[in-house]
Design an enzyme around this catalytic site. Structure first.
Site, short mmCIF file in Angstrom:
data_model
loop_
_atom_site.label_atom_id
_atom_site.label_comp_id
_atom_site.label_asym_id
_atom_site.label_seq_id
_atom_site.Cartn_x
_atom_site.Cartn_y
_atom_site.Cartn_z
N TYR A 68 0.82 -1.38 0.12
CA TYR A 68 -0.11 -0.15 0.03
C TYR A 68 0.91 1.33 0.09
O TYR A 68 1.71 1.14 0.57
CB TYR A 68 -0.86 0.20 1.24
CG TYR A 68 -2.28 -0.40 1.00
CD1 TYR A 68 -3.09 0.34 -0.11
CD2 TYR A 68 -2.85 -1.40 1.38
CE1 TYR A 68 -4.31 0.26 -0.54
CE2 TYR A 68 -4.24 -1.75 1.00
CZ TYR A 68 -4.87 -0.89 0.12
OH TYR A 68 -6.32 -1.21 -0.29
N GLU A 70 -0.39 4.82 -0.45
CA GLU A 70 -1.37 5.97 -0.63
C GLU A 70 -0.61 7.41 -0.29
O GLU A 70 0.12 7.24 0.82
CB GLU A 70 -2.73 6.03 0.19
CG GLU A 70 -3.72 5.05 -0.56
CD GLU A 70 -4.77 4.37 0.39
OE1 GLU A 70 -4.31 3.84 1.05
OE2 GLU A 70 -5.90 4.75 0.25
N ASP A 245 -7.38 14.36 -23.71
CA ASP A 245 -7.22 12.83 -23.57
C ASP A 245 -6.59 12.29 -24.86
O ASP A 245 -7.29 11.98 -25.70
CB ASP A 245 -8.72 12.33 -23.40
CG ASP A 245 -8.67 10.77 -23.15
OD1 ASP A 245 -7.44 9.97 -23.30
OD2 ASP A 245 -9.81 10.28 -22.63
N THR A 274 -3.91 6.75 -21.43
CA THR A 274 -3.77 5.42 -20.82
C THR A 274 -2.30 4.92 -21.26
O THR A 274 -1.75 5.75 -22.24
CB THR A 274 -4.70 4.28 -21.42
OG1 THR A 274 -4.73 4.37 -22.88
CG2 THR A 274 -5.97 4.55 -20.92
N LYS A 277 -2.32 1.66 -24.94
CA LYS A 277 -2.57 1.42 -26.24
C LYS A 277 -1.64 1.68 -27.31
O LYS A 277 -0.47 0.89 -27.28
CB LYS A 277 -3.42 2.82 -26.53
CG LYS A 277 -5.00 2.44 -25.46
CD LYS A 277 -6.17 3.16 -25.86
CE LYS A 277 -7.24 2.99 -25.30
NZ LYS A 277 -7.46 3.47 -24.06
N ARG A 283 -1.44 -1.94 -18.59
CA ARG A 283 -2.75 -1.52 -18.68
C ARG A 283 -2.71 -0.25 -17.37
O ARG A 283 -2.55 -0.74 -16.56
CB ARG A 283 -3.79 -2.66 -18.33
CG ARG A 283 -5.20 -2.15 -18.25
CD ARG A 283 -5.97 -3.22 -18.69
NE ARG A 283 -5.61 -3.99 -20.03
CZ ARG A 283 -6.13 -3.61 -21.06
NH1 ARG A 283 -7.08 -2.66 -21.00
NH2 ARG A 283 -5.89 -4.07 -22.49
N1 DSN Z 1 -11.77 0.96 -24.38
C1 DSN Z 1 -10.98 1.95 -25.01
C2 DSN Z 1 -11.25 1.88 -26.69
O1 DSN Z 1 -11.18 0.92 -27.19
O2 DSN Z 1 -11.02 2.93 -27.24
C3 DSN Z 1 -11.38 3.34 -24.54
O3 DSN Z 1 -11.58 3.36 -23.13
#
Ligand code: DSN
Length: 482
Positions: A68, A70, A245, A274, A277, A283
């Site tokens: 932990y 925090e 974003d 994120t 991607k 992730r």
């Molecule tokens: N699930 C993602 C996507 O496929 O674009 C975005 O949250």
């Protein structure tokens, strides 16, 4: 270390790890093995997925998971966080350097967490802090019940303007069923009905009329680049905070494919992403901020988050270090080049693409000209080993469940080594499947939006053709679990 040595170490690490897992719950070991077999044997075209490196994957499987932590670096609510401090500092340092951001926050567990941290840091900066100053209080605990109610009312009545889901925006950009659409009074901007492109004058007109506190830019299904300098101008004109974003295209920013006005980081007050991607990490999520917003983003915990996932922050640090290598820029450029090859492959075979093409990592194929819904197309393609996701097209007559589109992205297969010819062939195979898929009918004889049939032998033929390409570009070639 040589690639051969890395392969051999990775292979034995996973073989042994799976033996240990199987000794407790063999079904999970089996599912893990099978997932690798399935990913190896299919054309992964989901625009938001990728394949992280073995180093990134291995980093997630450690005892950092047990800790932990925090709080923030050097200021934790638990003892014994010195190694987590190292992990979080290194991840943030790589993120700052990679993206040229004054401040980076590595704790968010996901994209939605990153966006919630961004929203609440903007609300804290723009609404809460001025209110506390006005009321002469150091923090919210010092407020009278009456002042607290009034501040809660103020926080809950701010405005957000984001791109609509069917134009390619994301759920978290003010879509009503999402918390972002409930937290804020929201309005959405779309794309030009003729071209499918963002119309900055229309966004500006809407912003002037609506006067949002937060202007959100970024997308998950828009196949074009965005001019973030223009978005910042719009935000400045109406006094909004610009939040970008960049989850989908962070890899293209990191890899210097998107530069100048197309790089959101210098223009946005707060940028979220994120890490799994096009950035090809674990992730998770990340928030970048200009100095002015740094202290508020740093309050992500306890404002929004609980304990950070230290094992994932460690993997973010490894992935970000990989993305700072020169070869990542080559990879990022290939993602964009391959998307163009895929788009050209569709267009030359008469298929319809939203906006008529792409200049990022994804294409949005309108499948209505094949007489199919997105759901039928997605299922037929999956039968043939082509993994995609159905997606709305702008002003979609089939709604968000059945849809009229299929979204396809190049980051994952580019990681495997696919190039121009292979993506052209992928387009050919997809068109072949769709041309040979018939929509079904419901029990009462009406046209169905879900059922379908694929012509005899079509799926097998496409699987065989895909296997030839996939075998030439093996996934995790070093990992032998046999
Ligand atoms: N699930 C993602 C996507 O496929 O674009 C975005 O949250």
């Amino acid at each position: 270390m040589t690639d051969e040595r890395i392969d051999s170490l990775t292979s034995s690490a996973y073989r042994q790890a799976l033996e240990v897992i199987a000794s407790v719950e063999p079904r999970i070991a089996d599912a893990t093995r099978q997932e690798l077999v399935d990913q190896r044997g299919s054309l992964k075209l989901i625009a938001s997925e990728n394949y992280a490196s073995p180093a990134v994957l291995l980093t997630m499987g450690t005892w950092f998971s047990d800790k932990y932590a925090e709080g923030t670096v050097g200021h934790r609510f638990y003892a014994g966080c010195q190694n987590v401090d190292t992990v979080e500092s290194v991840a943030a340092e790589h993120a700052r350097e990679l993206f040229g951001a004054p401040y980076a926050y590595a704790q968010p567990h996901s994209g939605i967490d990153a966006n919630l941290v961004a929203f609440w840091s903007i609300l804290a900066h723009r609404v809460e802090t001025p209110a506390l100053e006005r009321l002469g209080a150091k923090n919210v605990n010092e407020l009278t019940e009456e002042d607290w109610e009034s501040l809660r009312h103020e926080l809950g009545n701010q405005r957000l303007l984001g791109m609509s889901l069917d134009a390619g925006g994301h759920l978290t950009h003010g879509f009503r069923p999402n918390i972002s659409g409930k937290m804020f009074h929201q309005q959405q901007y779309g794309t030009d009905p003729q071209t499918g492109l963002l119309d900055y004058d229309a966004v500006a007109a809407k912003a002037r009329e609506f006067k949002p506190l937060v202007l959100v830019a970024g997308y998950s299904a828009y196949p074009r680049r965005v001019n973030f300098a223009k978005m910042r101008e719009i935000a400045d004109e109406v006094g909004a905070t610009l939040m970008v974003d960049m989850a989908h295209f962070a890899g293209l920013v990191a890899g210097k494919v998107f530069t100048g006005d197309e790089d959101p980081v210098p223009f946005a007050h707060v940028t979220t992403t994120t890490t799994h991607k096009s950035l090809r990490g674990p992730r998770g999520g990340l928030v970048l901020a200009q100095e002015e917003y740094a202290a508020d983003v740093d309050r992500g915990c306890p404002m929004v988050l609980g304990g950070p996932l230290s094992h994932v922050m460690a993997a973010k640090a490894v992935a970000l270090a990989e993305a700072r290598r020169p070869e990542f820029q080559t990879y990022a450029q290939r993602i964009a080049d391959n998307a163009k090859s895929l788009a050209d492959g569709f267009l030359s075979r008469g298929a319809n693409l939203v906006t008529g093409g792409t200049d990022n990592h994804l294409v949005l194929l309108d499948v209505s000209s094949f007489g199919l819904t997105g759901r039928q197309a997605e299922s037929a393609l999956l039968d043939a080993g082509v993994v995609t996701n159905r997606n709305s097209v702008p002003r979609d007559p089939n709604g968000a469940w059945y849809t009229s589109g299929v979204r396809l992205g190049t980051p994952a297969l580019t990681t495997r080594g696919f190039g121009h010819d292979e993506f052209d062939r992928v387009a050919e195979l997809i068109v072949h499947v769709l041309q040979n898929t018939q929509p079904g009918t419901t029990k009462d004889g009406k046209p169905s939006k879900a059922s379908y049939s694929v012509g005899d032998g079509v799926a097998d033929k496409v699987r065989d053709a895909s296997a030839e390409m996939l075998d030439k570009h093996p996934l995790y070639p070093g990992i032998d679990l046999s």
